[in-house]
Design a protein around this motif. Structure first.
Motif, PDB file in Angstrom:
ATOM      1  N   GLY A  15       0.810  -1.209   0.000  1.00 27.20           N
ATOM      2  CA  GLY A  15       0.000   0.000   0.000  1.00 27.20           C
ATOM      3  C   GLY A  15       0.845   1.261   0.000  1.00 27.20           C
ATOM      4  O   GLY A  15       0.532   2.231  -0.702  1.00 27.20           O
ATOM      5  N   TRP A  16       1.937   1.247   0.758  1.00 26.65           N
ATOM      6  CA  TRP A  16       2.817   2.411   0.810  1.00 26.65           C
ATOM      7  C   TRP A  16       3.518   2.629  -0.518  1.00 26.65           C
ATOM      8  O   TRP A  16       3.734   3.776  -0.939  1.00 26.65           O
ATOM      9  CB  TRP A  16       3.858   2.253   1.916  1.00 26.65           C
ATOM     10  CG  TRP A  16       3.302   2.470   3.287  1.00 26.65           C
ATOM     11  CD1 TRP A  16       3.077   1.517   4.254  1.00 26.65           C
ATOM     12  CD2 TRP A  16       2.864   3.707   3.843  1.00 26.65           C
ATOM     13  NE1 TRP A  16       2.536   2.086   5.375  1.00 26.65           N
ATOM     14  CE2 TRP A  16       2.397   3.440   5.155  1.00 26.65           C
ATOM     15  CE3 TRP A  16       2.818   5.016   3.368  1.00 26.65           C
ATOM     16  CZ2 TRP A  16       1.894   4.437   5.987  1.00 26.65           C
ATOM     17  CZ3 TRP A  16       2.315   6.009   4.191  1.00 26.65           C
ATOM     18  CH2 TRP A  16       1.869   5.734   5.478  1.00 26.65           C
ATOM     19  N   GLU A  17       3.888   1.553  -1.195  1.00 25.42           N
ATOM     20  CA  GLU A  17       4.553   1.691  -2.491  1.00 25.42           C
ATOM     21  C   GLU A  17       3.604   2.267  -3.536  1.00 25.42           C
ATOM     22  O   GLU A  17       3.991   3.131  -4.325  1.00 25.42           O
ATOM     23  CB  GLU A  17       5.097   0.335  -2.944  1.00 25.42           C
ATOM     24  CG  GLU A  17       6.315  -0.119  -2.160  1.00 25.42           C
ATOM     25  CD  GLU A  17       6.744  -1.522  -2.508  1.00 25.42           C
ATOM     26  OE1 GLU A  17       7.935  -1.841  -2.330  1.00 25.42           O
ATOM     27  OE2 GLU A  17       5.874  -2.317  -2.946  1.00 25.42           O
ATOM     28  N   PHE A  18       2.359   1.809  -3.538  1.00 25.01           N
ATOM     29  CA  PHE A  18       1.396   2.375  -4.487  1.00 25.01           C
ATOM     30  C   PHE A  18       1.135   3.841  -4.161  1.00 25.01           C
ATOM     31  O   PHE A  18       1.001   4.670  -5.068  1.00 25.01           O
ATOM     32  CB  PHE A  18       0.081   1.593  -4.460  1.00 25.01           C
ATOM     33  CG  PHE A  18      -0.918   2.100  -5.470  1.00 25.01           C
ATOM     34  CD1 PHE A  18      -0.828   1.720  -6.803  1.00 25.01           C
ATOM     35  CD2 PHE A  18      -1.931   2.980  -5.094  1.00 25.01           C
ATOM     36  CE1 PHE A  18      -1.735   2.196  -7.742  1.00 25.01           C
ATOM     37  CE2 PHE A  18      -2.836   3.471  -6.023  1.00 25.01           C
ATOM     38  CZ  PHE A  18      -2.734   3.074  -7.353  1.00 25.01           C
ATOM     39  N   ALA A  19       1.069   4.173  -2.865  1.00 29.22           N
ATOM     40  CA  ALA A  19       0.866   5.566  -2.471  1.00 29.22           C
ATOM     41  C   ALA A  19       2.033   6.436  -2.957  1.00 29.22           C
ATOM     42  O   ALA A  19       1.827   7.578  -3.387  1.00 29.22           O
ATOM     43  CB  ALA A  19       0.723   5.668  -0.956  1.00 29.22           C
ATOM     44  N   ALA A  20       3.245   5.901  -2.894  1.00 27.18           N
ATOM     45  CA  ALA A  20       4.413   6.656  -3.373  1.00 27.18           C
ATOM     46  C   ALA A  20       4.314   6.892  -4.873  1.00 27.18           C
ATOM     47  O   ALA A  20       4.610   7.993  -5.366  1.00 27.18           O
ATOM     48  CB  ALA A  20       5.698   5.891  -3.036  1.00 27.18           C
ATOM     49  N   LEU A  21       3.885   5.874  -5.635  1.00 26.07           N
ATOM     50  CA  LEU A  21       3.727   6.034  -7.075  1.00 26.07           C
ATOM     51  C   LEU A  21       2.608   7.029  -7.393  1.00 26.07           C
ATOM     52  O   LEU A  21       2.726   7.832  -8.329  1.00 26.07           O
ATOM     53  CB  LEU A  21       3.418   4.689  -7.730  1.00 26.07           C
ATOM     54  CG  LEU A  21       4.540   3.641  -7.698  1.00 26.07           C
ATOM     55  CD1 LEU A  21       4.048   2.333  -8.310  1.00 26.07           C
ATOM     56  CD2 LEU A  21       5.777   4.142  -8.424  1.00 26.07           C
ATOM     57  N   ALA A  22       1.531   7.006  -6.618  1.00 29.41           N
ATOM     58  CA  ALA A  22       0.430   7.952  -6.818  1.00 29.41           C
ATOM     59  C   ALA A  22       0.908   9.379  -6.567  1.00 29.41           C
ATOM     60  O   ALA A  22       0.567  10.312  -7.315  1.00 29.41           O
ATOM     61  CB  ALA A  22      -0.741   7.609  -5.901  1.00 29.41           C
ATOM     62  N   PHE A  23       1.717   9.573  -5.516  1.00 29.08           N
ATOM     63  CA  PHE A  23       2.268  10.897  -5.235  1.00 29.08           C
ATOM     64  C   PHE A  23       3.191  11.338  -6.358  1.00 29.08           C
ATOM     65  O   PHE A  23       3.189  12.514  -6.761  1.00 29.08           O
ATOM     66  CB  PHE A  23       3.024  10.873  -3.908  1.00 29.08           C
ATOM     67  CG  PHE A  23       3.726  12.167  -3.587  1.00 29.08           C
ATOM     68  CD1 PHE A  23       2.997  13.306  -3.278  1.00 29.08           C
ATOM     69  CD2 PHE A  23       5.111  12.238  -3.609  1.00 29.08           C
ATOM     70  CE1 PHE A  23       3.642  14.502  -2.979  1.00 29.08           C
ATOM     71  CE2 PHE A  23       5.760  13.432  -3.318  1.00 29.08           C
ATOM     72  CZ  PHE A  23       5.021  14.570  -3.003  1.00 29.08           C
ATOM     73  N   ALA A  24       3.984  10.410  -6.897  1.00 28.54           N
ATOM     74  CA  ALA A  24       4.876  10.728  -8.018  1.00 28.54           C
ATOM     75  C   ALA A  24       4.063  11.147  -9.237  1.00 28.54           C
ATOM     76  O   ALA A  24       4.451  12.075  -9.968  1.00 28.54           O
ATOM     77  CB  ALA A  24       5.759   9.525  -8.346  1.00 28.54           C
ATOM     78  N   ALA A  25       2.936  10.473  -9.492  1.00 28.07           N
ATOM     79  CA  ALA A  25       2.074  10.853 -10.616  1.00 28.07           C
ATOM     80  C   ALA A  25       1.479  12.239 -10.387  1.00 28.07           C
ATOM     81  O   ALA A  25       1.365  13.048 -11.318  1.00 28.07           O
ATOM     82  CB  ALA A  25       0.956   9.823 -10.786  1.00 28.07           C
ATOM     83  N   PHE A  26       1.105  12.537  -9.142  1.00 29.35           N
ATOM     84  CA  PHE A  26       0.620  13.872  -8.793  1.00 29.35           C
ATOM     85  C   PHE A  26       1.689  14.921  -9.099  1.00 29.35           C
ATOM     86  O   PHE A  26       1.398  15.982  -9.665  1.00 29.35           O
ATOM     87  CB  PHE A  26       0.252  13.901  -7.309  1.00 29.35           C
ATOM     88  CG  PHE A  26      -0.106  15.268  -6.785  1.00 29.35           C
ATOM     89  CD1 PHE A  26      -1.410  15.730  -6.839  1.00 29.35           C
ATOM     90  CD2 PHE A  26       0.871  16.084  -6.238  1.00 29.35           C
ATOM     91  CE1 PHE A  26      -1.734  16.985  -6.349  1.00 29.35           C
ATOM     92  CE2 PHE A  26       0.560  17.342  -5.747  1.00 29.35           C
ATOM     93  CZ  PHE A  26      -0.751  17.799  -5.803  1.00 29.35           C
ATOM     94  N   LEU A  27       2.949  14.632  -8.750  1.00 28.29           N
ATOM     95  CA  LEU A  27       4.047  15.557  -9.019  1.00 28.29           C
ATOM     96  C   LEU A  27       4.268  15.760 -10.517  1.00 28.29           C
ATOM     97  O   LEU A  27       4.673  16.847 -10.939  1.00 28.29           O
ATOM     98  CB  LEU A  27       5.342  15.046  -8.385  1.00 28.29           C
ATOM     99  CG  LEU A  27       5.528  15.268  -6.887  1.00 28.29           C
ATOM    100  CD1 LEU A  27       6.877  14.726  -6.443  1.00 28.29           C
ATOM    101  CD2 LEU A  27       5.409  16.753  -6.537  1.00 28.29           C
ATOM    102  N   VAL A  28       4.013  14.731 -11.309  1.00 34.39           N
ATOM    103  CA  VAL A  28       4.118  14.878 -12.761  1.00 34.39           C
ATOM    104  C   VAL A  28       3.158  15.955 -13.238  1.00 34.39           C
ATOM    105  O   VAL A  28       3.524  16.858 -14.000  1.00 34.39           O
ATOM    106  CB  VAL A  28       3.833  13.542 -13.476  1.00 34.39           C
ATOM    107  CG1 VAL A  28       3.642  13.769 -14.984  1.00 34.39           C
ATOM    108  CG2 VAL A  28       4.982  12.562 -13.258  1.00 34.39           C
ATOM    109  N   GLY A  29       1.900  15.875 -12.805  1.00 34.01           N
ATOM    110  CA  GLY A  29       0.923  16.886 -13.201  1.00 34.01           C
ATOM    111  C   GLY A  29       1.329  18.268 -12.740  1.00 34.01           C
ATOM    112  O   GLY A  29       1.234  19.243 -13.504  1.00 34.01           O
TER     113      GLY A  29
END
Length: 262
Positions: free
Chosen positions: A11-25
């Motif tokens: 769950g923490w790894e997916f959350a990190a990837l989601a945050f990274a995608a947010f940073l892309v935007g």
């Protein structure tokens, strides 16, 4: 089978990837170069080579939102001068990926980013006295020296964007050194990366970096790009030019250091 099971993510790894995608935007509509942090997160959570293929469609989603936001501010003469050199850089990067391992890729890109940041800081200090207005025309490669610089940065940008999706900081350094202001900077980089990233798709697929598994994860991550882009659009209206340039350079340095760390 869900996305997290398919990629063995916690769950923490997916959350990190989601945050990274947010940073892309956010980076696509506010501080270009900040997505090098996203690159580092993807490479830390996922296998480094596979992460480049998974990140690419997420970046394209951000590029589309940036083009829709800043399409009126692109400087097309600069883009046309850059594309041939970038194409050469993409080809060189593809060949490099055939034999280079993750450690070589990360070290090479990290060094390039830090050198480009240092050169840009030096150039901007020299140019402060001649800073142009928001409506002025940037150099963009019109002069002989500008054409040489455009070709050099273009090859580096194509190479770095192919091998590690890290072309953003290189092109940020070029656009700043060419005298672009905020909106011209964001509009030109938006079209540049949409065209370049879409052109990379067949190369990445041919290298096996994009497949059904990667696209399945992309579908879950792209939704986080949208709020990042909207917050970035709001933020850029509250950032003055000098702070904008400092944030771009700082993001580049952070990204370069992230790539050099073991």
């Amino acid at each position: 089978m869900d996305t997290m099971t398919l990629w063995h993510l916690t769950g923490w790894e997916f959350a990190a990837l989601a945050f990274a995608a947010f940073l892309v935007g956010f980076s696509k509509t506010a501080v270009s170069g900040a997505n090098t942090v996203s690159l580092a997160i993807f490479a830390a959570v996922l296998p480094a080579r596979a992460s480049t293929g998974i990140l690419l469609p997420v970046l394209i989603a951000g590029d589309i939102l940036a083009v829709l936001t800043y399409r009126r501010h692109a400087h097309w003469p600069t883009l046309w001068r850059l594309f041939p050199a970038v194409g050469a850089g993409v080809v060189v990067g593809t060949v490099f990926l055939v034999w280079a391992d993750d450690a070589v890729v990360r070290t090479s890109i990290g060094v390039i980013l830090l050198v480009m940041a240092g050169v840009t800081v030096w150039r901007r200090r020299q140019a402060d006295a001649a800073r142009q207005s928001d409506t002025g025309e940037p150099d963009g490669g019109a002069s002989p020296a500008g054409r040489v610089k455009a070709r050099s940065y273009g090859v580096l940008g194509g190479f770095t964007t192919m091998v590690a999706n890290a072309g953003g900081p290189v092109m940020s350094m070029y656009l700043l050194s060419a005298g672009f202001r905020k909106l011209g900077f964001l509009g030109t980089s938006a079209f540049f990366f949409l065209i370049v990233n879409v052109s990379k798709l067949p190369f990445s697929a041919g290298l096996g970096l994009i497949d059904g598994r990667s696209l399945f994860l992309d579908a879950a991550l792209v939704v986080f790009v949208v709020p990042g882009a909207f917050i970035g659009k709001w933020a850029v209206n509250h950032i003055n030019q000098r702070l904008f340039e400092r944030l771009v350079i700082a993001a580049t340095v952070v990204g370069g250091l992230e790539l050099l760390l073991p």
